[in-house]
Design a protein around this motif. Structure first.
Motif, PDB file in Angstrom:
ATOM      1  N   THR A 122      -8.504   2.327   6.248  1.00  0.00           N
ATOM      2  CA  THR A 122      -8.051   1.164   6.723  1.00  0.00           C
ATOM      3  C   THR A 122      -7.191   0.631   7.219  1.00  0.00           C
ATOM      4  O   THR A 122      -6.701  -0.396   7.615  1.00  0.00           O
ATOM      5  N   GLY A 123      -5.782   2.189   6.235  1.00  0.00           N
ATOM      6  CA  GLY A 123      -4.638   1.137   6.601  1.00  0.00           C
ATOM      7  C   GLY A 123      -3.894   0.896   5.211  1.00  0.00           C
ATOM      8  O   GLY A 123      -3.153   0.666   5.444  1.00  0.00           O
ATOM      9  N   VAL A 124      -5.024   0.138   4.711  1.00  0.00           N
ATOM     10  CA  VAL A 124      -4.344   0.483   3.039  1.00  0.00           C
ATOM     11  C   VAL A 124      -3.647   1.191   2.613  1.00  0.00           C
ATOM     12  O   VAL A 124      -4.195   2.392   2.560  1.00  0.00           O
ATOM     13  N   SER A 125      -2.320   0.839   2.241  1.00  0.00           N
ATOM     14  CA  SER A 125      -1.482   1.808   1.659  1.00  0.00           C
ATOM     15  C   SER A 125      -1.835   2.653   0.166  1.00  0.00           C
ATOM     16  O   SER A 125      -2.588   1.562  -0.534  1.00  0.00           O
ATOM     17  N   ARG A 126      -1.377   3.668   0.161  1.00  0.00           N
ATOM     18  CA  ARG A 126      -1.706   4.256  -0.923  1.00  0.00           C
ATOM     19  C   ARG A 126      -1.270   3.371  -2.848  1.00  0.00           C
ATOM     20  O   ARG A 126      -1.992   3.111  -3.625  1.00  0.00           O
ATOM     21  N   ARG A 127       0.243   3.099  -2.368  1.00  0.00           N
ATOM     22  CA  ARG A 127       0.768   1.868  -3.522  1.00  0.00           C
ATOM     23  C   ARG A 127      -0.037   0.790  -3.564  1.00  0.00           C
ATOM     24  O   ARG A 127      -0.046   0.594  -5.105  1.00  0.00           O
ATOM     25  N   ARG A 128      -0.762   0.096  -2.611  1.00  0.00           N
ATOM     26  CA  ARG A 128      -1.239  -1.154  -2.630  1.00  0.00           C
ATOM     27  C   ARG A 128      -2.155  -1.310  -3.195  1.00  0.00           C
ATOM     28  O   ARG A 128      -3.254  -1.873  -4.625  1.00  0.00           O
TER      29      ARG A 128
END
Length: 393
Positions: A270-276
């Protein structure tokens, strides 16, 4: 290097190997009360049955990764299962606590061989576009395997912990034989000219990302190991349930981790970054651990928090392990990156139960929060630091 298509049956076989390896982690918490009763152990001493399993992985995980690059993940996977089978057999027959601990160290060696070679093999068996989905499945190996083995708790009064160890040995031997005969042989990546153990480890550690991800595995696995390891004992003391009921409730808590494992792929797409995603999971962990062990928290509410923590935390192993092919300096160093990640995981498994067990023995269950909340905070910081590594985070 990528195959023409993702070989899903072989991927599932590799995940199954991880599940059988995770049986050896899950069998210890439910057996702990029976081992303590037979051998007359206090809680801090008995906690070594949980922790010492991770000793070798915490010490030489990255070196085992270089072993996989040289011998090959396809060869080492059934070998690791075989080592686990022999060690479980030895543990079931061990006449003393010291020999039981030695057998657990040997089980830890087999576990590391499986948990490095299986994901390395998955990397070679999958297309890049489907790799995170495959690692979402792989990330579920630990909670699923732990939950299944913990579900054996109601049978322990008549089977005994030794019977459980011997049954696991037979299952492992059978699965090792099946993997040896049936696993396909993917093309191995070429070795770099002049490559050697220290050079491989050095190149992996110096690359942006792998070391941060390995360090982030420590607070996650320490928290997960402490929660699932001591949950049966906590439930028996706080809720007055039987050993069998506590084992089943702990199995459910371990299995909740699968939700996060399987959610990682869709979440990242969905576009959520790995770090977040990782930082959010650590935030839920530290908030939950602030209340789980407190005496003022109603037992059922504490158990509900435990389910929330383990479920959300499942995002972490999938996000970390799925990043191996992204952050490894080259495809042939993916096993070394995986070994480094598993070294962090095993260090957390080693420290979590021992440190929490000692704190609980000295100051009561509430002391566990004083250890696990800062661990979650450290994990958040490490996850957010991935921004400096660039890539797709």
């Amino acid at each position: 290097m990528s195959p023409d298509r993702t070989q899903w049956p072989a991927v599932l076989m590799a995940v199954g190997a991880g599940v059988f390896a995770a049986f050896q982690v899950g069998k210890a918490p439910v057996a702990l009360p029976f081992i303590r009763a037979e051998m007359g152990l206090d809680l801090p001493t008995a906690a070594w049955v949980l922790s010492i399993f991770a000793l070798m992985g915490a010490s030489v995980g990255s070196a085992m990764g270089t072993l996989v690059t040289r011998i090959g993940s396809r060869r080492l996977l059934p070998m690791g299962l075989g080592v686990l089978a022999v060690a479980s057999l030895a543990g079931g027959l061990a006449p003393s606590f010291s020999l039981l601990l030695i057998s657990r160290v040997a089980e830890g060696i087999g576990f590391m061989l499986v948990t490095i070679s299986a994901p390395a093999l998955i990397t070679l068996l999958t297309l890049p576009a489907q790799r995170q989905m495959a690692f979402g499945l792989w990330g579920a190996f630990m909670p699923f395997g732990m939950a299944v083995s913990m579900a054996a708790a109601p049978g322990l009064p008549w089977l005994g912990w030794r019977g459980l160890w011997l049954a696991m040995a037979a299952l492992l031997a059978a699965y090792a034989l099946w993997v040896h005969r049936s696993m396909p042989r993917p093309q191995r990546p070429p070795q770099s000219p002049g490559s050697h153990l220290l050079a491989d480890i050095g190149a992996t550690v110096k690359a942006p990302g792998p070391l941060l991800l390995a360090l982030a595995f420590i607070p996650y696995s320490a928290t997960y190991a402490a929660l699932t390891g001591f949950l049966p004992t906590l439930l028996m003391e706080r809720m007055g349930v039987s050993a069998g009921e506590a084992g089943l409730m702990a199995a459910l808590a371990a299995a909740a981790n699968i939700i996060g494992n399987l959610a990682s792929g869709p979440l990242l797409r969905t576009g959520v970054s790995r770090r977040r995603a990782m930082a959010g999971a650590f935030l839920v962990m530290l908030l939950g651990c602030a209340g789980i062990f407190q005496s003022w928290m109603p037992p059922l509410a504490a158990y509900g928090l435990c389910l929330l923590v383990t479920g959300t935390a499942g995002l972490l192993p999938s996000c970390i392990l799925g990043a191996a092919s992204v952050y490894a300096p080259s495809i042939n160093l993916v096993p070394v990156a995986l070994g480094l990640f598993m070294q962090g995981s095993n260090l957390g498994q080693l420290l979590g139960p021992v440190v929490v067990g000692a704190a609980v023995a000295a100051w009561g269950w509430g002391a566990a929060s004083a250890i696990l909340v800062p661990a979650g905070l450290a994990g958040m910081g490490l996850a957010l630091s991935l921004r400096r590594a660039g890539k797709e985070t």
